[in-house]
Design an enzyme around this catalytic site. Structure first.
Site, PDB file in Angstrom:
ATOM      1  N   HIS A 172     -13.633 -44.688-123.866  1.00 55.94           N
ATOM      2  CA  HIS A 172     -14.786 -45.045-122.489  1.00 55.94           C
ATOM      3  C   HIS A 172     -14.056 -45.526-121.294  1.00 55.94           C
ATOM      4  O   HIS A 172     -14.938 -46.055-120.522  1.00 55.94           O
ATOM      5  CB  HIS A 172     -15.827 -46.055-122.967  1.00 55.94           C
ATOM      6  CG  HIS A 172     -16.446 -45.681-124.596  1.00 55.94           C
ATOM      7  ND1 HIS A 172     -17.813 -44.936-124.534  1.00 55.94           N
ATOM      8  CD2 HIS A 172     -16.194 -46.044-125.665  1.00 55.94           C
ATOM      9  CE1 HIS A 172     -17.829 -44.936-125.885  1.00 55.94           C
ATOM     10  NE2 HIS A 172     -16.997 -45.765-126.505  1.00 55.94           N
ATOM     11  N   SER A 209       0.098 -39.595 -95.774  1.00 59.28           N
ATOM     12  CA  SER A 209      -1.223 -38.949 -95.184  1.00 59.28           C
ATOM     13  C   SER A 209      -0.695 -39.182 -93.660  1.00 59.28           C
ATOM     14  O   SER A 209       0.003 -39.955 -93.435  1.00 59.28           O
ATOM     15  CB  SER A 209      -2.393 -40.211 -95.260  1.00 59.28           C
ATOM     16  OG  SER A 209      -3.055 -40.368 -94.331  1.00 59.28           O
ATOM     17  N   LYS A 214       0.044 -44.447 -97.390  1.00 56.31           N
ATOM     18  CA  LYS A 214      -0.357 -43.315 -98.552  1.00 56.31           C
ATOM     19  C   LYS A 214       0.601 -42.750 -99.481  1.00 56.31           C
ATOM     20  O   LYS A 214       1.488 -42.298 -98.722  1.00 56.31           O
ATOM     21  CB  LYS A 214      -1.267 -42.412 -97.990  1.00 56.31           C
ATOM     22  CG  LYS A 214      -3.000 -42.761 -97.853  1.00 56.31           C
ATOM     23  CD  LYS A 214      -3.672 -42.986 -99.075  1.00 56.31           C
ATOM     24  CE  LYS A 214      -4.784 -42.611 -98.881  1.00 56.31           C
ATOM     25  NZ  LYS A 214      -5.705 -42.677-100.275  1.00 56.31           N
ATOM     26  N   GLU A 230      -3.280 -33.601-108.624  1.00 52.18           N
ATOM     27  CA  GLU A 230      -4.524 -33.338-108.359  1.00 52.18           C
ATOM     28  C   GLU A 230      -4.734 -31.822-108.134  1.00 52.18           C
ATOM     29  O   GLU A 230      -5.759 -30.989-108.656  1.00 52.18           O
ATOM     30  CB  GLU A 230      -5.010 -33.834-106.794  1.00 52.18           C
ATOM     31  CG  GLU A 230      -4.882 -35.264-106.721  1.00 52.18           C
ATOM     32  CD  GLU A 230      -5.005 -35.804-105.369  1.00 52.18           C
ATOM     33  OE1 GLU A 230      -3.945 -36.132-104.972  1.00 52.18           O
ATOM     34  OE2 GLU A 230      -6.246 -35.725-104.643  1.00 52.18           O
TER      35      GLU A 230
END
Ligand code: ARG
Length: 459
Positions: free
Chosen positions: A157, A278, A284, A291
């Site tokens: 979980h 970024s 970043k 992704e």
């Protein structure tokens, strides 16, 4: 004018829009090598059976090599009016060798031609997927060997469950990708029968030798039913199904990498090679490759659904709907291979952070089960009662804002009088993982067994 290949009964050529919707050459040019291989095998067989002369077959076989080298060299001019790769190749063959080119299509149809071309293409993709999976498994194995002792939290979980090792977690994916490989190799075995010689749908009166062409093309034998041979696309669907399941595994791993590389987890550092920055936030380092991989998987699932949908309403035998099979499979295969390569690269180049893994493993009362097991083993409590006693101690630790090993012995005793100093041995994460020695368990020695088995299998 009307079509040079089939225009005998036509008065005029097609509408421009008809040509646009009908043509597949824009994508099926990717089948050129398979198409020419199939035609060369067919021509040799026609001559061996005395259906065409040896001289014509030789001219056809040589001419086809010329056409292939033009296509591979980029000098070939593809024509939309010639619809697809099959007619583009044959029309060019006619320009190169003249009249004998017209004998190639004896005892054959584009229906068995496209079926054999596509089968050969998908068969190659099964091999490519297996190779990509092996490379990925090797990268995971490298990580597992390095971190066979590194303790990290195991989750259910996404809540702290029990400590596991980095090696164990990496090896879980080695198993999954191993089954994916087996699925591709199974699918490959089943698809390795030749549709060539089924002709349009009913077979042919010419005395062809389907065994011979099947062998020449590396098939185990000819497909037994000519209607099935030109109608079947389950071979492509099996590839897409195997690809979808494999893609699902890739996506789960990609998701873990995204989570693990976040500032809140800091389990891994992704290499610069697989990250981007970024334009506004200087701090970043985004795991874009993971992704994109997670997202591209949708195209593979989509291809599977799209082709199932194309096929589900088609009466036997060939229908033009089936021309829509190729782009789906091409796109899915391209993205699968890209995804496998990207994942292998990311995994090989990432650095786990053992100290963070370890710190995270110790939080969230991850050794509560070890405590309950101790009560069963040392004090003879029924597991349910041990579970209850431990739960009370977890609540107490939570109240005090400490972890289980930080609870003083008198607090332990207040929960159950029989608890002794020895309990602290099982509350540390290292002892926890070392104790889980059951087959397939997370104990480093068990994980080493699995690593050794896979290293053997992957060489
Ligand atoms: N371009 C077609 C396809 O991809 C080839 C087979 C065409 N056969 C036919 N009878 N029109 O499926």
């Amino acid at each position: 004018g009307s079509n040079a290949m089939w225009g005998g009964r036509f008065g005029s050529g097609p509408d421009a829009i008809m040509e646009a919707i009908n043509a597949s050459i824009g994508f099926d040019k990717r089948l050129a090598k398979q198409d020419i291989g199939g035609s060369r095998a067919h021509a040799a067989m026609l001559a061996a059976q005395g259906i065409i002369s040896e001289k014509d077959a030789e001219a056809i076989r040589e001419g086809l090599l010329t056409v292939l080298s033009e296509i591979e060299g980029g000098t070939f001019t593809f024509s939309t009016a010639l619809e697809d790769i099959h007619m583009n190749v044959e029309a060019r063959l006619k320009e190169v060798i003249g009249e004998p080119a017209g004998r190639l299509h004896t005892g054959r149809s584009r229906n068995d031609q496209v079926a054999v071309d596509f089968r050969l293409w998908v068969r190659d993709q099964c091999d490519a997927a297996e190779a990509g999976l092996v490379a990925l498994q090797k990268a995971l194995l490298g990580q597992a060997e390095q971190g066979v002792e590194w303790v990290m939290p195991g989750f259910t979980h996404l809540q702290t469950a029990q400590p596991v090792t980095w090696g164990h977690h990496m090896m879980a994916y080695v198993e999954m990708f191993g089954r994916d490989r087996a699925r591709f190799s199974d699918a490959r075995k089943r698809m390795n029968e030749s549709p060539l010689g089924a002709a349009a749908l009913a077979g042919t009166p010419f005395p062809i030798d389907r065994q011979m062409t099947a062998e020449a093309l590396g098939f185990d034998g000819p497909m037994a039913n000519s209607l099935d041979a030109v109608s079947a696309r389950d071979f492509a669907l099996e590839f897409l199904a195997a690809a979808s399941i494999c893609a699902m595994h890739l996506s789960r791993l990609a998701e873990e990498l995204v989570i693990w590389s976040s500032a809140q987890f800091r389990f891994v550092s992704m290499s610069d090679k697989w990250s981007t920055g970024s334009s506004i936030m200087p701090q970043k380092r985004n795991p874009d490759a993971a992704e994109l991989l997670r997202a591209k998987i949708g195209r593979i699932f989509g291809a599977n659904v799209a082709l199932m949908t194309v096929m589900k309403g088609l009466p036997l035998a060939y229908s033009k709907d089936m021309q829509e099979d190729k782009e789906q499979v091409f796109d899915a295969a391209d993205n699968l291979m890209l995804g496998l390569a990207a994942m292998a690269g990311m995994v090989a180049d990432m650095s786990a952070r053992p100290e963070n893994l370890r710190a995270a493993a110790a939080t969230g009362f991850s050794t509560a089960t070890d405590l309950a097991d101790w009560l069963v083993r040392e004090l003879g409590l029924p597991f349910r009662e041990a579970h209850h006693v431990t739960g009370a101690l977890v609540a107490e630790a939570e109240k005090r804002g400490c972890d289980l090993p930080d609870l003083p012995l008198e607090v332990m005793k207040s929960s159950h009088a029989g608890i002794t100093e020895g309990v602290y041995d099982v509350l540390g994460v290292d002892n926890s993982v070392r104790s889980r020695t059951s087959y397939g368990g997370t104990a480093p020695d068990r994980v080493r067994d699995q690593i050794a088995r896979w290293k053997e299998a992957l060489t």
